[in-house]
Design an enzyme around this catalytic site. Structure first.
Site, PDB file in Angstrom:
ATOM      1  N   ASP A 115       0.919  -1.123  -0.320  1.00 38.05           N
ATOM      2  CA  ASP A 115      -0.068   0.044  -0.378  1.00 38.05           C
ATOM      3  C   ASP A 115       0.987   1.565   0.175  1.00 38.05           C
ATOM      4  OD1 ASP A 115      -1.808  -1.584   0.359  1.00 38.05           O
ATOM      5  OD2 ASP A 115      -2.620  -1.589   1.814  1.00 38.05           O
ATOM      6  N   GLU A 146      -4.911  -1.077  -1.429  1.00 41.91           N
ATOM      7  CA  GLU A 146      -5.617  -0.987  -0.663  1.00 41.91           C
ATOM      8  C   GLU A 146      -7.039   0.315  -1.188  1.00 41.91           C
ATOM      9  OE1 GLU A 146      -5.838  -0.153   4.140  1.00 41.91           O
ATOM     10  OE2 GLU A 146      -7.709   0.337   3.717  1.00 41.91           O
ATOM     11  N   LYS A 205      -6.110  -4.931  -2.887  1.00 39.09           N
ATOM     12  CA  LYS A 205      -7.406  -5.319  -2.030  1.00 39.09           C
ATOM     13  C   LYS A 205      -7.728  -4.904  -1.283  1.00 39.09           C
ATOM     14  CE  LYS A 205      -3.859  -4.393   0.975  1.00 39.09           C
ATOM     15  NZ  LYS A 205      -4.053  -3.280   2.319  1.00 39.09           N
ATOM     16  N   LYS A 263      -7.736  -5.093   5.168  1.00 44.01           N
ATOM     17  CA  LYS A 263      -6.546  -4.158   5.074  1.00 44.01           C
ATOM     18  C   LYS A 263      -5.442  -5.871   5.044  1.00 44.01           C
ATOM     19  CE  LYS A 263      -8.388  -1.264   6.647  1.00 44.01           C
ATOM     20  NZ  LYS A 263      -7.924  -0.219   6.117  1.00 44.01           N
ATOM     21  N   VAL A 275       3.131   0.791   4.373  1.00 45.28           N
ATOM     22  CA  VAL A 275       2.615   0.807   5.188  1.00 45.28           C
ATOM     23  C   VAL A 275       0.679   0.275   5.662  1.00 45.28           C
ATOM     24  CG1 VAL A 275       3.540   2.972   4.592  1.00 45.28           C
ATOM     25  CG2 VAL A 275       1.768   2.902   3.838  1.00 45.28           C
ATOM     26  N   CYS A 281      -1.882  -2.931   7.582  1.00 51.40           N
ATOM     27  CA  CYS A 281      -2.095  -3.470   6.936  1.00 51.40           C
ATOM     28  C   CYS A 281      -0.737  -4.901   6.805  1.00 51.40           C
ATOM     29  CB  CYS A 281      -2.317  -2.695   5.133  1.00 51.40           C
ATOM     30  SG  CYS A 281      -3.716  -2.187   5.017  1.00 51.40           S
ATOM     31  N   GLN A 340       8.182 -14.624  20.433  1.00 52.93           N
ATOM     32  CA  GLN A 340       8.166 -15.940  21.406  1.00 52.93           C
ATOM     33  C   GLN A 340       8.249 -17.069  20.049  1.00 52.93           C
ATOM     34  OE1 GLN A 340       3.401 -16.524  22.066  1.00 52.93           O
ATOM     35  NE2 GLN A 340       3.964 -14.807  21.432  1.00 52.93           N
TER      36      GLN A 340
HETATM   37  C1  C5J Z   1      -3.245   0.594   5.828  1.00 51.58           C
HETATM   38  C2  C5J Z   1      -4.857   1.199   6.460  1.00 51.58           C
HETATM   39  N1  C5J Z   1      -2.332   0.242   4.336  1.00 51.58           N
HETATM   40  N2  C5J Z   1      -3.596   1.785   7.889  1.00 51.58           N
HETATM   41  N3  C5J Z   1      -4.445   1.249   5.505  1.00 51.58           N
HETATM   42  O1  C5J Z   1      -2.360   0.226   6.634  1.00 51.58           O
HETATM   43  O2  C5J Z   1      -5.882   2.184   7.156  1.00 51.58           O
END
Ligand code: C5J
Length: 220
Positions: free
Chosen positions: A24, A72, A129, A132, A157, A162, A202
């Site tokens: 994204d 996104e 997409k 997320k 990001v 995401c 973990q």
């Molecule tokens: C992503 C969001 N790409 N933060 N989307 O992380 O809404």
């Protein structure tokens, strides 16, 4: 096989079975006037990682890794946008509203485009997409399966939304996941750090974390 210095322990990378997945890196998340800013965020930190992601992308392209870009975004008629997502909170503009970069988070609008510096090349996988996670309601799993990909290197990001959601989806599907810590960012620095800590805790319950130098030095 190449051994990458990573947390919580070295990551054994098989370049023939690995893909770089850039999550994204769209104008809507890193430039003023987009979805990120309309939710009340300062987007400058996310924009600042573009040169690091570009260097990582160049190195992975040169090393012959498969490359995946995600966006996104939603259909113009919003048929793939649940009302619960569109109506959440009190943003300046909602998904589908007209902003300075076109309609917010809508496929084909200028804001939904990947930033120029990271533009996909012909032959690279591009996944639109609605959620997320990049596996939800997409053919990402089929695309990776066709190419024999079993390892995913993550950038993009935001770290705890995401990126982390997709990493968790991938981990549950059996992929080995490596997050590049300086090639990902959040609007909340403390959330980025917390997400990395959760991923590697973990014994690497979700995956591994390494810097771009750790990776680039080994695949060059
Ligand atoms: C992503 C969001 N790409 N933060 N989307 O992380 O809404």
């Amino acid at each position: 096989m190449v051994e990458i210095q990573a947390s919580p322990f070295p990551f054994r990378l098989d370049p023939a079975r690995a893909a770089l997945i850039i999550i994204d890196m769209q104008r809507d998340f890193v430039e003023p006037g987009g979805f990120g800013e309309t939710l009340g965020n300062d987007v400058s930190g996310c924009k600042a990682i573009v040169p690091v992601v570009r260097r990582l992308l160049d190195a992975c392209r040169e090393a012959g890794l498969a490359i995946v870009h995600t966006r996104e975004c939603h259909r113009p008629d919003l048929s793939d946008c649940p009302p619960a997502k569109r109506e959440r909170g009190n943003p300046g503009l909602r998904i589908g509203d007209l902003g300075p970069m076109g309609r917010i988070l809508i496929a084909g609008e200028p804001g939904a485009a990947i930033v120029d510096e990271l533009m996909p090349l012909p032959g690279e996988i591009v996944i639109d997409k609605p959620g997320k996670g990049a596996f939800y309601a997409t053919d990402l799993g089929d695309q990776l399966g066709k190419r024999g990909i079993t390892q995913l290197i993550f950038a993009g990001v935001t770290t705890e939304v995401c990126v982390q959601t997709t990493m968790r989806e991938a981990n549950d599907r059996g992929y080995e996941c490596l997050l590049i810590t300086d090639a990902t960012e959040s609007y909340f620095p403390e959330f980025k750090q917390a997400a990395i800590a959760m991923i590697v805790a973990q014994g690497g319950i979700v995956g591994w974390a390494a810097t771009s130098d750790d990776l680039i030095g080994k695949i060059a």
